[in-house]
Design an enzyme around this catalytic site. Structure first.
Site, PDB file in Angstrom:
ATOM      1  N   ILE A 252       5.852   2.234 -10.586  1.00 24.59           N
ATOM      2  CA  ILE A 252       6.919   1.559 -11.699  1.00 24.59           C
ATOM      3  C   ILE A 252       8.411   1.437 -11.060  1.00 24.59           C
ATOM      4  CG2 ILE A 252       7.191   3.764 -12.510  1.00 24.59           C
ATOM      5  CD1 ILE A 252       7.450   2.597 -15.338  1.00 24.59           C
ATOM      6  N   LEU A 253       8.668   0.297 -11.409  1.00 26.20           N
ATOM      7  CA  LEU A 253      10.118   0.174 -10.942  1.00 26.20           C
ATOM      8  C   LEU A 253      11.193  -0.959 -11.840  1.00 26.20           C
ATOM      9  CD1 LEU A 253      12.316   0.052  -8.572  1.00 26.20           C
ATOM     10  CD2 LEU A 253      10.836  -2.169  -7.600  1.00 26.20           C
ATOM     11  N   VAL A 254      11.932  -0.547 -12.153  1.00 22.88           N
ATOM     12  CA  VAL A 254      13.042  -1.295 -12.769  1.00 22.88           C
ATOM     13  C   VAL A 254      14.063  -1.667 -11.643  1.00 22.88           C
ATOM     14  CG1 VAL A 254      14.838  -1.103 -14.348  1.00 22.88           C
ATOM     15  CG2 VAL A 254      12.752  -0.256 -14.833  1.00 22.88           C
ATOM     16  N   GLN A 259      18.730  -0.586 -14.104  1.00 19.64           N
ATOM     17  CA  GLN A 259      18.486   0.505 -14.147  1.00 19.64           C
ATOM     18  C   GLN A 259      19.527   1.372 -15.255  1.00 19.64           C
ATOM     19  OE1 GLN A 259      17.921   2.518 -10.357  1.00 19.64           O
ATOM     20  NE2 GLN A 259      16.188   0.973  -9.814  1.00 19.64           N
ATOM     21  N   LYS A 261      19.334   1.709 -18.281  1.00 18.10           N
ATOM     22  CA  LYS A 261      19.683   0.955 -19.678  1.00 18.10           C
ATOM     23  C   LYS A 261      18.371   0.797 -20.573  1.00 18.10           C
ATOM     24  CE  LYS A 261      22.851  -2.290 -17.042  1.00 18.10           C
ATOM     25  NZ  LYS A 261      23.066  -3.455 -16.741  1.00 18.10           N
ATOM     26  N   GLY A 262      17.534   1.711 -20.289  1.00 20.03           N
ATOM     27  CA  GLY A 262      16.484   1.878 -21.376  1.00 20.03           C
ATOM     28  C   GLY A 262      15.295   0.908 -20.738  1.00 20.03           C
ATOM     29  N   GLY A 264      13.002   1.309 -18.198  1.00 22.23           N
ATOM     30  CA  GLY A 264      12.229   2.129 -17.856  1.00 22.23           C
ATOM     31  C   GLY A 264      11.381   2.869 -19.116  1.00 22.23           C
ATOM     32  N   GLU A 286       0.951   8.960 -11.292  1.00 22.64           N
ATOM     33  CA  GLU A 286       0.616   9.326  -9.986  1.00 22.64           C
ATOM     34  C   GLU A 286       1.847   9.692  -9.113  1.00 22.64           C
ATOM     35  OE1 GLU A 286      -1.155   7.613  -5.576  1.00 22.64           O
ATOM     36  OE2 GLU A 286      -1.532   6.621  -7.233  1.00 22.64           O
TER      37      GLU A 286
END
Length: 464
Positions: A252-254, A259, A261-262, A264, A286
């Site tokens: 998972i990556l924003v 980042q 800022k909600g 994720g 994981e």
């Protein structure tokens, strides 16, 4: 990818006497020290002083065995990555090259190992991608499925923004099918490698992989709209006997500009909603990073505080904690949730047992009011749990000791174990390893107490 060699004309002197000496071994330069990477959303941002610079986890891992670049003097590598099409262009400048005993690093090959086919050779071609592929994200989303959940937009400049959000034009889209997933992931994998610690590319040929995109609609100057990618997640569907599935969030990556800022939280909530709506066995993550685990636990604790089937059991445990004096207990007391609560949470909220037990400790802390009055008891609970995890359930060892003995036999296979009468401590002094272990345990307890306190502080602002 552009390369520029900066050098001056050498001064020759035919009469200059030759000198014999030892050449200096090239010490190399770490990739982290000479490479800058910028994430840009328009061609005007390329070369701009205020472009968004991203900080990779570790660039050294992509260069040689020791993470260094050899054979260059005055090396500077600037890489721009498009947040529109995810193509990349690298500008390389250096003063000179020479083999100082370690060879000359093939920079082009090393950068292609990171960016693959996304790496564009010419700068002009890279700049053109901002117009020729301006609808790339939109074309991918058109083949996906919009999840039926209220997406959210964070608030910049707010320390609690990962828990605050309001409905807006942000959507979570599921992309399935090896062709669509493969084409998209080939563009995103460099960012995953650079920004997600310990990340490895997924097997895009496996149809059980799914990509979830967090996108935001953005109006352009012509009155149309474009979709901006804010982040993504990769999820794998495992078979669970006899007739169910388990979802595992593997990546998972924003993207860095969005980042804190909600967003994720938005992705995680979408996956929680998906797991419940499809009635999978459970949703796991994981090897989550500390920051991801923090956000995840904040979300799950809020969900659990509104989950009526566990509240009676929680209240009972909190009452016991308030009444117990653990300093006078010779045996460890159990303050965990009943098995029925573990199963209810898994079935209804799809939270697995390991995560629920982490949340349970937070829930107990949240219910102890005033917390200062019960802090010593709560710390003992945390300490006992960590000791059991690290050393084992018999962390007290009941007076047992293992000591080395002189022998002509294999030293690694020779030892003596004894236990003092009635579990009393022996007169043998505790060695240095035991002292270090106790210090490590104390640090683990301190860290866990801090984690719990921060989570409760954030959760308390939003739980009514």
């Amino acid at each position: 990818m552009g390369t520029k060699h900066q050098s001056s004309d050498p001064i020759t002197d035919a009469k200059k006497r030759r000198r014999v000496g030892f050449a200096k071994i090239d010490a190399g330069i770490e990739a982290n020290e000479c490479i800058k990477i910028y994430l840009v959303s328009s061609k005007e941002e390329v070369d701009a002083a205020d472009s968004s610079c991203i900080e990779p986890v570790d660039l050294n891992q992509f260069f040689e065995e020791d993470g260094k670049i050899y054979g260059y003097q005055g090396l500077k590598i600037t890489i721009w990555v498009s947040s529109v099409s995810f193509h990349a262009y690298a500008a390389i400048t250096f003063d000179s090259t020479s083999d100082g005993g370690k060879g000359i690093t093939d920079l082009k090959s090393a950068l292609q190992n990171i960016f693959g086919e996304n790496l564009v050779e010419k700068k002009d071609d890279f700049l053109q991608t901002f117009s020729t592929e301006c609808h790339y994200v939109k074309s991918i989303v058109s083949n996906g499925e919009i999840l039926q959940q209220n997406a959210s937009n964070g608030h910049s400049g707010d320390s609690d923004s990962h828990l605050k959000a309001e409905a807006t034009d942000v959507e979570v889209v599921r992309v399935v099918g090896s062709m669509h997933v493969g084409h998209l992931y080939s563009r995103l994998v460099p960012l995953a490698l650079l920004l997600v610690d310990g990340s490895n590319p997924i097997d895009i040929a496996d149809p059980r992989w799914e990509i979830y995109l967090l996108v935001q609609k953005k109006n352009d100057h012509q009155g149309g709209s474009k979709l901006r990618l804010l982040g993504f997640a990769a999820v794998y569907r495992f078979y669970h006997y006899p007739d169910s599935l388990r979802l595992r969030l593997s990546q998972i990556l924003v993207l860095p500009p969005y980042q804190h800022k909600g967003y994720g939280r938005c992705l995680l909530e979408a996956l929680n909603h998906l797991a419940i709506s499809e009635n999978v066995y459970e949703l796991t993550i994981e090897e989550p990073s500390d920051s991801l685990q923090h956000v995840r636990t904040c979300i799950d604790v809020l969900r659990l505080l509104r989950f009526d089937p566990i509240l009676h059991a929680l209240d009972s445990v909190i009452l016991r904690v308030k009444q117990e004096n653990l300093s006078k207990k010779s045996q460890t007391c159990h303050f965990g949730p009943p098995l029925s609560a573990v199963e209810d949470v898994r079935k209804s909220l799809k939270i697995n047992k390991k995560q629920f037990l982490q949340c349970w400790e937070v829930l107990i802390y949240h219910g102890l009011d005033p917390i200062d009055k019960y802090m010593e008891t709560y710390r003992t609970i945390i300490s006992n749990r960590i000791k059991a995890n690290v050393i084992g359930k018999d962390s007290g060892t009941a007076g047992k000791r293992v000591i080395e003995v002189p022998t002509d036999y294999d030293q690694d296979m020779s030892f003596c174990m004894f236990r003092s009468q009635n579990g009393e401590a022996s007169s043998i002094e505790m060695d240095e390893n035991q002292t270090n272990l106790e210090e490590q345990l104390r640090q683990l307890v301190d860290e866990r107490m801090k984690e719990v306190r921060l989570i409760v502080e954030k959760v308390s602002l939003h739980h009514l």
